[in-house]
Design a protein around this motif. Structure first.
Motif, PDB file in Angstrom:
ATOM      1  N   ILE A  22       0.842  -1.203   0.000  1.00 60.70           N
ATOM      2  CA  ILE A  22       0.000   0.000   0.000  1.00 60.70           C
ATOM      3  C   ILE A  22       0.873   1.248   0.000  1.00 60.70           C
ATOM      4  O   ILE A  22       0.603   2.215  -0.722  1.00 60.70           O
ATOM      5  N   GLU A  23       1.950   1.250   0.790  1.00 63.65           N
ATOM      6  CA  GLU A  23       2.835   2.416   0.845  1.00 63.65           C
ATOM      7  C   GLU A  23       3.516   2.654  -0.492  1.00 63.65           C
ATOM      8  O   GLU A  23       3.691   3.809  -0.905  1.00 63.65           O
ATOM      9  N   LEU A  24       3.875   1.575  -1.197  1.00 64.13           N
ATOM     10  CA  LEU A  24       4.464   1.733  -2.533  1.00 64.13           C
ATOM     11  C   LEU A  24       3.448   2.337  -3.514  1.00 64.13           C
ATOM     12  O   LEU A  24       3.805   3.177  -4.357  1.00 64.13           O
ATOM     13  N   ASN A  25       2.203   1.900  -3.407  1.00 68.64           N
ATOM     14  CA  ASN A  25       1.168   2.460  -4.291  1.00 68.64           C
ATOM     15  C   ASN A  25       0.955   3.946  -4.020  1.00 68.64           C
ATOM     16  O   ASN A  25       0.809   4.753  -4.960  1.00 68.64           O
ATOM     17  N   ILE A  26       0.935   4.316  -2.739  1.00 67.87           N
ATOM     18  CA  ILE A  26       0.768   5.734  -2.386  1.00 67.87           C
ATOM     19  C   ILE A  26       1.957   6.545  -2.892  1.00 67.87           C
ATOM     20  O   ILE A  26       1.804   7.655  -3.421  1.00 67.87           O
TER      21      ILE A  26
ATOM     22  N   ASN B 107      -6.331  13.910  -3.153  1.00 72.62           N
ATOM     23  CA  ASN B 107      -6.760  12.717  -3.881  1.00 72.62           C
ATOM     24  C   ASN B 107      -5.938  11.486  -3.500  1.00 72.62           C
ATOM     25  O   ASN B 107      -6.462  10.363  -3.505  1.00 72.62           O
ATOM     26  N   VAL B 108      -4.659  11.679  -3.176  1.00 72.55           N
ATOM     27  CA  VAL B 108      -3.841  10.545  -2.728  1.00 72.55           C
ATOM     28  C   VAL B 108      -4.429   9.950  -1.443  1.00 72.55           C
ATOM     29  O   VAL B 108      -4.521   8.720  -1.287  1.00 72.55           O
ATOM     30  N   ILE B 109      -4.864  10.825  -0.541  1.00 69.55           N
ATOM     31  CA  ILE B 109      -5.452  10.358   0.722  1.00 69.55           C
ATOM     32  C   ILE B 109      -6.674   9.473   0.457  1.00 69.55           C
ATOM     33  O   ILE B 109      -6.863   8.432   1.086  1.00 69.55           O
ATOM     34  N   HIS B 110      -7.512   9.879  -0.499  1.00 73.19           N
ATOM     35  CA  HIS B 110      -8.741   9.130  -0.780  1.00 73.19           C
ATOM     36  C   HIS B 110      -8.454   7.738  -1.336  1.00 73.19           C
ATOM     37  O   HIS B 110      -9.313   6.849  -1.232  1.00 73.19           O
ATOM     38  N   TYR B 111      -7.287   7.544  -1.954  1.00 72.53           N
ATOM     39  CA  TYR B 111      -6.997   6.261  -2.589  1.00 72.53           C
ATOM     40  C   TYR B 111      -6.601   5.180  -1.580  1.00 72.53           C
ATOM     41  O   TYR B 111      -6.527   4.008  -1.942  1.00 72.53           O
ATOM     42  N   HIS B 112      -6.333   5.545  -0.349  1.00 69.80           N
ATOM     43  CA  HIS B 112      -5.949   4.528   0.618  1.00 69.80           C
ATOM     44  C   HIS B 112      -7.139   3.603   0.876  1.00 69.80           C
ATOM     45  O   HIS B 112      -8.246   4.079   1.170  1.00 69.80           O
TER      46      HIS B 112
ATOM     47  N   LEU C 116      -8.131   8.539   7.127  1.00 68.62           N
ATOM     48  CA  LEU C 116      -7.246   8.655   8.291  1.00 68.62           C
ATOM     49  C   LEU C 116      -5.939   7.915   8.073  1.00 68.62           C
ATOM     50  O   LEU C 116      -4.851   8.447   8.315  1.00 68.62           O
ATOM     51  N   GLU C 117      -6.045   6.684   7.603  1.00 72.63           N
ATOM     52  CA  GLU C 117      -4.826   5.915   7.356  1.00 72.63           C
ATOM     53  C   GLU C 117      -4.068   6.451   6.151  1.00 72.63           C
ATOM     54  O   GLU C 117      -2.844   6.322   6.074  1.00 72.63           O
ATOM     55  N   GLY C 118      -4.780   7.074   5.204  1.00 75.17           N
ATOM     56  CA  GLY C 118      -4.101   7.717   4.078  1.00 75.17           C
ATOM     57  C   GLY C 118      -3.216   8.861   4.538  1.00 75.17           C
ATOM     58  O   GLY C 118      -2.082   9.018   4.067  1.00 75.17           O
ATOM     59  N   ILE C 119      -3.726   9.674   5.457  1.00 75.36           N
ATOM     60  CA  ILE C 119      -2.928  10.779   6.005  1.00 75.36           C
ATOM     61  C   ILE C 119      -1.724  10.239   6.778  1.00 75.36           C
ATOM     62  O   ILE C 119      -0.589  10.729   6.640  1.00 75.36           O
ATOM     63  N   GLN C 120      -1.957   9.220   7.620  1.00 74.90           N
ATOM     64  CA  GLN C 120      -0.863   8.635   8.405  1.00 74.90           C
ATOM     65  C   GLN C 120       0.212   8.048   7.503  1.00 74.90           C
ATOM     66  O   GLN C 120       1.414   8.150   7.802  1.00 74.90           O
ATOM     67  N   CYS C 121      -0.222   7.459   6.356  1.00 74.19           N
ATOM     68  CA  CYS C 121       0.749   6.889   5.414  1.00 74.19           C
ATOM     69  C   CYS C 121       1.623   7.988   4.812  1.00 74.19           C
ATOM     70  O   CYS C 121       2.853   7.842   4.714  1.00 74.19           O
ATOM     71  N   LEU C 122       1.013   9.112   4.411  1.00 78.29           N
ATOM     72  CA  LEU C 122       1.795  10.213   3.837  1.00 78.29           C
ATOM     73  C   LEU C 122       2.741  10.818   4.868  1.00 78.29           C
ATOM     74  O   LEU C 122       3.897  11.155   4.536  1.00 78.29           O
ATOM     75  N   ILE C 123       2.285  10.986   6.098  1.00 77.25           N
ATOM     76  CA  ILE C 123       3.152  11.529   7.147  1.00 77.25           C
ATOM     77  C   ILE C 123       4.373  10.625   7.351  1.00 77.25           C
ATOM     78  O   ILE C 123       5.512  11.099   7.481  1.00 77.25           O
ATOM     79  N   LYS C 124       4.156   9.310   7.333  1.00 78.10           N
ATOM     80  CA  LYS C 124       5.264   8.373   7.506  1.00 78.10           C
ATOM     81  C   LYS C 124       6.258   8.484   6.344  1.00 78.10           C
ATOM     82  O   LYS C 124       7.483   8.490   6.557  1.00 78.10           O
ATOM     83  N   LEU C 125       5.762   8.589   5.083  1.00 77.81           N
ATOM     84  CA  LEU C 125       6.658   8.679   3.918  1.00 77.81           C
ATOM     85  C   LEU C 125       7.455   9.978   3.935  1.00 77.81           C
ATOM     86  O   LEU C 125       8.584  10.026   3.429  1.00 77.81           O
TER      87      LEU C 125
END
Length: 384
Positions: A341-345, A357-362, A367-376
């Motif tokens: 999932i992180e590679l796709n984001i 729009n990236v957030i919506h694709y998670h 919520l998890e989309g935002i957390q994924c971007l913060i981690k990257l």
């Protein structure tokens, strides 16, 4: 079909009877937005609902990811759909038919035929004078009848003699109108003759005394057992639609998204809107959707409000949602440690998609989309 030969006619809706020509090599967008080529201000119509193009000697309609979809001959379309004569397009509560477009020559020929018909019509012959002389005879009347065949008489001769023309005692004519019954209740006539009131549309701005935010607005409609639609627009010209059935919130969507959001995600986004305008519309017929919310709406809104507070806190750590994130070069961190999932984001960001729009694709929600971007960003894969 030849695009210069056809037009669109609204056969059901507020603008019933309106005809729109379809010139060749053009594109027309249909929807509620006032700046569009074909404006359809009807219930359940999106701001940019569908588009029609007339290129290559044909007429093709395409849905623009509208909330309620576009139907052709009662079948929902996806992608481009070629239109034919007498096809019927349903957009919200509006029905549009594809008709033949009468050219200017046809109009002139029609007027010429009418003029020829009236010019060739036979003249009307005058009729013989009517003898208006007549005598009224009424054997049953106790009064003397005038004879209109006699010569005119003086005013003195026809002066009434009230002594001889008084009404006989046995003559008691019935009243001209039925007498009202004053013993009736005061609301008798209002109940039977008063017109039915049209459903009232409420509109206004928020925050206000009545509605402090979008969550309080939806909670009030649940308490009212609202049947219908709640339209909300914010100061960034985003629009949201929330549907209620017997006081239960069963669907929500955001307009002009690159992909259709789950109703829960749409509610979460909507809960973060701080100001804007709203319309509360009763609907006689409620639409159905493939994915609908179920369960207690009160508990759902409490949960959404709690998540929205956490969502705001996390989103404050990201740049504005319309911005894009860039790949860090040179890339020091290994890609192999990232999940699928992180590679796709990461790939969506590299391809230039904005943060919102990236957030919506998670797949697990915003919520998890935002957390994924913060981690990257923190692990030096992406940068603002």
């Amino acid at each position: 079909m030849g695009s210069t030969m056809y037009a669109l006619q609204i056969i059901e809706g507020r603008l019933s009877g309106t005809i729109y020509d379809l010139p060749p090599n053009r594109e027309f967008v249909l929807g509620r937005a006032s700046q569009l080529e074909i404006v359809i201000d009807e219930d359940m119509v999106s701001r940019r609902h569908a588009k029609i193009n007339t290129y290559h000697d044909g007429v093709v309609i395409q849905d623009l990811n509208s909330t309620n979809g576009t139907l052709v001959n009662q079948q929902q379309i996806s992608g481009g759909h070629r239109l034919n004569l007498n096809d019927e397009i349903t957009i919200g509560s509006c029905v549009i038919r594809v008709i033949a477009n009468q050219s200017q020559d046809d109009h002139q020929a029609s007027y010429a035929n009418q003029n020829q018909y009236y010019n060739n019509a036979a003249p009307i012959q005058p009729t013989a004078p009517v003898n208006k002389s007549f005598t009224i005879v009424n054997q049953s009347s106790p009064y003397p009848q005038p004879n209109y065949n006699q010569n005119p008489v003086s005013q003195q001769q026809i002066a009434p003699n009230y002594q001889h023309t008084s009404v006989p005692n046995q003559y008691n004519p019935p009243p001209a109108y039925p007498q009202p019954n004053y013993a009736m209740p005061n609301n008798h006539f209002s109940q039977s003759t008063a017109p039915k009131a049209k459903p009232r549309v409420e509109q206004g701005e928020f925050p206000s005394i009545e509605f402090s935010d979008t969550i309080s607005m939806m909670q009030k409609l649940v308490e009212r057992r609202h049947d219908g639609l709640l339209e909300i627009s914010d100061n960034e010209e985003r629009e949201a639609y929330v549907y209620f059935r017997s006081g239960n919130l069963y669907f929500a969507s955001l307009e002009n998204q690159e992909q259709m959001l789950h109703p829960n995600q749409a509610l979460l986004q909507l809960a973060c809107w701080t100001s804007g305008k709203y319309k509360i519309k009763p609907l006689a017929t409620l639409p159905s959707f493939e994915i609908e919310l179920s369960g207690d709406s009160r508990a759902l809104l409490v949960q959404v409000k709690k998540e929205s507070q956490h969502y705001r806190n996390l989103r404050s750590q990201l740049p504005p949602l319309q911005n894009q994130l860039q790949l860090v070069l040179p890339l020091d961190s290994a890609l192999s440690v990232l999940s699928e999932i992180e590679l796709n984001i990461l790939q969506l960001c590299i391809n230039g998609m904005n943060i919102g729009n990236v957030i919506h694709y998670h797949p697990n929600g915003d919520l998890e989309g935002i957390q994924c971007l913060i981690k990257l960003i923190e692990t030096r894969y992406l940068k603002p």
